[in-house]
Design a protein around this motif. Structure first.
Motif, PDB file in Angstrom:
ATOM      1  N   ARG A  57      60.747   2.985 -15.737  1.00 38.25           N
ATOM      2  CA  ARG A  57      61.835   2.005 -16.397  1.00 38.25           C
ATOM      3  C   ARG A  57      61.905   0.763 -15.726  1.00 38.25           C
ATOM      4  N   HIS A  58      61.469   0.594 -14.561  1.00 38.06           N
ATOM      5  CA  HIS A  58      61.229  -0.694 -13.522  1.00 38.06           C
ATOM      6  C   HIS A  58      59.891  -1.086 -13.636  1.00 38.06           C
ATOM      7  N   PRO A  59      59.355  -2.132 -14.122  1.00 38.66           N
ATOM      8  CA  PRO A  59      57.914  -2.422 -13.988  1.00 38.66           C
ATOM      9  C   PRO A  59      57.445  -2.737 -12.522  1.00 38.66           C
ATOM     10  N   GLN A  60      58.200  -3.196 -11.758  1.00 39.96           N
ATOM     11  CA  GLN A  60      57.572  -3.097 -10.339  1.00 39.96           C
ATOM     12  C   GLN A  60      57.362  -1.678  -9.999  1.00 39.96           C
ATOM     13  N   ALA A  61      58.474  -0.957 -10.120  1.00 41.11           N
ATOM     14  CA  ALA A  61      58.068   0.448  -9.551  1.00 41.11           C
ATOM     15  C   ALA A  61      56.910   1.211 -10.192  1.00 41.11           C
ATOM     16  N   ALA A  62      56.743   0.821 -11.458  1.00 40.43           N
ATOM     17  CA  ALA A  62      55.520   1.427 -12.194  1.00 40.43           C
ATOM     18  C   ALA A  62      54.217   1.053 -11.311  1.00 40.43           C
ATOM     19  N   GLN A  63      54.186  -0.394 -11.198  1.00 34.84           N
ATOM     20  CA  GLN A  63      52.910  -1.070 -10.425  1.00 34.84           C
ATOM     21  C   GLN A  63      52.855  -0.269  -9.067  1.00 34.84           C
ATOM     22  N   HIS A  64      53.851   0.147  -8.342  1.00 38.56           N
ATOM     23  CA  HIS A  64      53.907   0.399  -7.065  1.00 38.56           C
ATOM     24  C   HIS A  64      53.357   1.933  -7.227  1.00 38.56           C
ATOM     25  N   SER A  65      53.880   2.687  -8.122  1.00 37.99           N
ATOM     26  CA  SER A  65      53.443   3.960  -8.586  1.00 37.99           C
ATOM     27  C   SER A  65      52.052   3.925  -8.861  1.00 37.99           C
ATOM     28  N   GLN A  66      51.759   3.042  -9.600  1.00 34.39           N
ATOM     29  CA  GLN A  66      50.347   3.030  -9.939  1.00 34.39           C
ATOM     30  C   GLN A  66      49.312   2.721  -8.866  1.00 34.39           C
ATOM     31  N   GLY A  67      49.641   1.991  -7.770  1.00 38.14           N
ATOM     32  CA  GLY A  67      49.090   1.436  -6.787  1.00 38.14           C
ATOM     33  C   GLY A  67      48.862   2.744  -5.890  1.00 38.14           C
ATOM     34  N   ILE A  68      49.792   3.529  -5.686  1.00 43.23           N
ATOM     35  CA  ILE A  68      49.810   4.756  -4.926  1.00 43.23           C
ATOM     36  C   ILE A  68      48.817   5.733  -5.483  1.00 43.23           C
ATOM     37  N   GLN A  69      48.931   5.904  -6.815  1.00 44.20           N
ATOM     38  CA  GLN A  69      48.070   6.713  -7.553  1.00 44.20           C
ATOM     39  C   GLN A  69      46.736   6.353  -7.257  1.00 44.20           C
ATOM     40  N   THR A  70      46.521   5.096  -7.412  1.00 39.37           N
ATOM     41  CA  THR A  70      44.925   4.521  -7.233  1.00 39.37           C
ATOM     42  C   THR A  70      44.631   4.945  -5.507  1.00 39.37           C
ATOM     43  N   LEU A  71      45.412   4.624  -4.795  1.00 40.67           N
ATOM     44  CA  LEU A  71      45.185   4.962  -3.423  1.00 40.67           C
ATOM     45  C   LEU A  71      44.979   6.623  -3.119  1.00 40.67           C
ATOM     46  N   LEU A  72      45.558   7.327  -3.644  1.00 44.85           N
ATOM     47  CA  LEU A  72      45.431   8.751  -3.746  1.00 44.85           C
ATOM     48  C   LEU A  72      44.117   9.410  -4.547  1.00 44.85           C
ATOM     49  N   GLU A  73      43.803   8.689  -5.538  1.00 39.82           N
ATOM     50  CA  GLU A  73      42.631   8.833  -6.207  1.00 39.82           C
ATOM     51  C   GLU A  73      41.354   8.248  -5.168  1.00 39.82           C
ATOM     52  N   ALA A  74      41.428   7.216  -4.537  1.00 41.40           N
ATOM     53  CA  ALA A  74      40.457   6.796  -3.755  1.00 41.40           C
ATOM     54  C   ALA A  74      40.327   7.670  -2.591  1.00 41.40           C
ATOM     55  N   GLU A  75      41.496   8.307  -2.038  1.00 40.00           N
ATOM     56  CA  GLU A  75      41.483   9.128  -0.828  1.00 40.00           C
ATOM     57  C   GLU A  75      40.597  10.374  -1.251  1.00 40.00           C
ATOM     58  N   LYS A  76      40.935  10.822  -2.239  1.00 31.51           N
ATOM     59  CA  LYS A  76      40.235  12.151  -3.007  1.00 31.51           C
ATOM     60  C   LYS A  76      38.935  11.892  -3.079  1.00 31.51           C
ATOM     61  N   GLU A  77      38.285  10.766  -3.459  1.00 32.85           N
ATOM     62  CA  GLU A  77      36.869  10.374  -3.712  1.00 32.85           C
ATOM     63  C   GLU A  77      36.299  10.413  -2.346  1.00 32.85           C
ATOM     64  N   ALA A  78      37.096   9.592  -1.367  1.00 31.20           N
ATOM     65  CA  ALA A  78      36.661   9.703  -0.219  1.00 31.20           C
ATOM     66  C   ALA A  78      36.399  10.766   0.626  1.00 31.20           C
ATOM     67  N   ALA A  79      37.245  11.887   0.561  1.00 29.88           N
ATOM     68  CA  ALA A  79      37.358  13.125   1.174  1.00 29.88           C
ATOM     69  C   ALA A  79      35.926  13.906   0.373  1.00 29.88           C
ATOM     70  N   LYS A  80      35.830  13.531  -0.793  1.00 30.41           N
ATOM     71  CA  LYS A  80      34.747  14.312  -1.616  1.00 30.41           C
ATOM     72  C   LYS A  80      33.288  13.534  -1.053  1.00 30.41           C
ATOM     73  N   ILE A  81      33.247  12.473  -0.983  1.00 33.82           N
ATOM     74  CA  ILE A  81      32.139  11.905  -0.177  1.00 33.82           C
ATOM     75  C   ILE A  81      31.648  12.450   1.349  1.00 33.82           C
ATOM     76  N   VAL A  82      32.797  12.423   2.043  1.00 33.88           N
ATOM     77  CA  VAL A  82      32.669  13.136   3.388  1.00 33.88           C
ATOM     78  C   VAL A  82      32.281  14.232   3.520  1.00 33.88           C
ATOM     79  N   GLN A  83      32.622  15.202   2.523  1.00 34.67           N
ATOM     80  CA  GLN A  83      32.432  16.736   2.374  1.00 34.67           C
ATOM     81  C   GLN A  83      30.889  16.792   1.906  1.00 34.67           C
ATOM     82  N   GLN A  84      30.541  15.893   1.023  1.00 36.30           N
ATOM     83  CA  GLN A  84      29.127  15.921   0.660  1.00 36.30           C
ATOM     84  C   GLN A  84      28.307  15.428   1.821  1.00 36.30           C
ATOM     85  N   ALA A  85      28.709  14.564   2.533  1.00 44.77           N
ATOM     86  CA  ALA A  85      27.690  14.209   3.703  1.00 44.77           C
ATOM     87  C   ALA A  85      27.658  15.109   4.696  1.00 44.77           C
TER      88      ALA A  85
END
Length: 127
Positions: free
Chosen positions: A17-45
């Motif tokens: 409903r609030h555009p700033q909150a949506a951007q904040h939520s999207q930023g958090i989602q991007t960070l979570l995805e990056a964290e998952k990708e980093a964990a995956k890379i570490v596991q592969q290493a």
């Protein structure tokens, strides 16, 4: 149509409903995805490192086994080449021992006799 919008809008979370909150939520989602990708890379290493260690151990084991076989072959060749010389050495020692025994028998077993020339002289003097 307006009622549908109101209904859908009321069902959406506050962040949409609030555009700033949506951007904040999207930023958090991007960070979570990056964290998952980093964990995956570490596991592969980690998996790669473990596999490299296993491969290194296996390769070292093969090299050690090959080296052991080479040294055993060298030892057997050395042993075979010197086995004949051991037999020859034993024969030489036996021959020397026999000579020493004969020599000692002659030195130790003395038969005291007058020299043959002395007996001839003694016989002439006695006459």
């Amino acid at each position: 149509m307006y009622l549908q919008f109101q209904l859908v809008h009321s069902l959406l979370p506050d962040s949409s409903r609030h555009p700033q909150a949506a951007q904040h939520s999207q930023g958090i989602q991007t960070l979570l995805e990056a964290e998952k990708e980093a964990a995956k890379i570490v596991q592969q290493a980690r998996q790669y490192r473990v596999q490299r260690l296993k491969d290194a151990r296996s390769e070292a084991s093969k090299e050690i086994e090959e080296y052991r076989r080479e040294k055993e072959a060298e030892f057997k060749a050395f042993e075979a080449s010197h086995a004949g010389s051991t037999f020859n050495a034993q024969a030489a020692v036996d021959k020397e021992t026999e000579w020493s025994r004969n020599f000692l028998d002659r030195v130790v077993l003395i038969k005291p006799e007058l020299h043959r020339n002395l007996t001839k002289l003694g016989g002439a003097a006695a006459q």
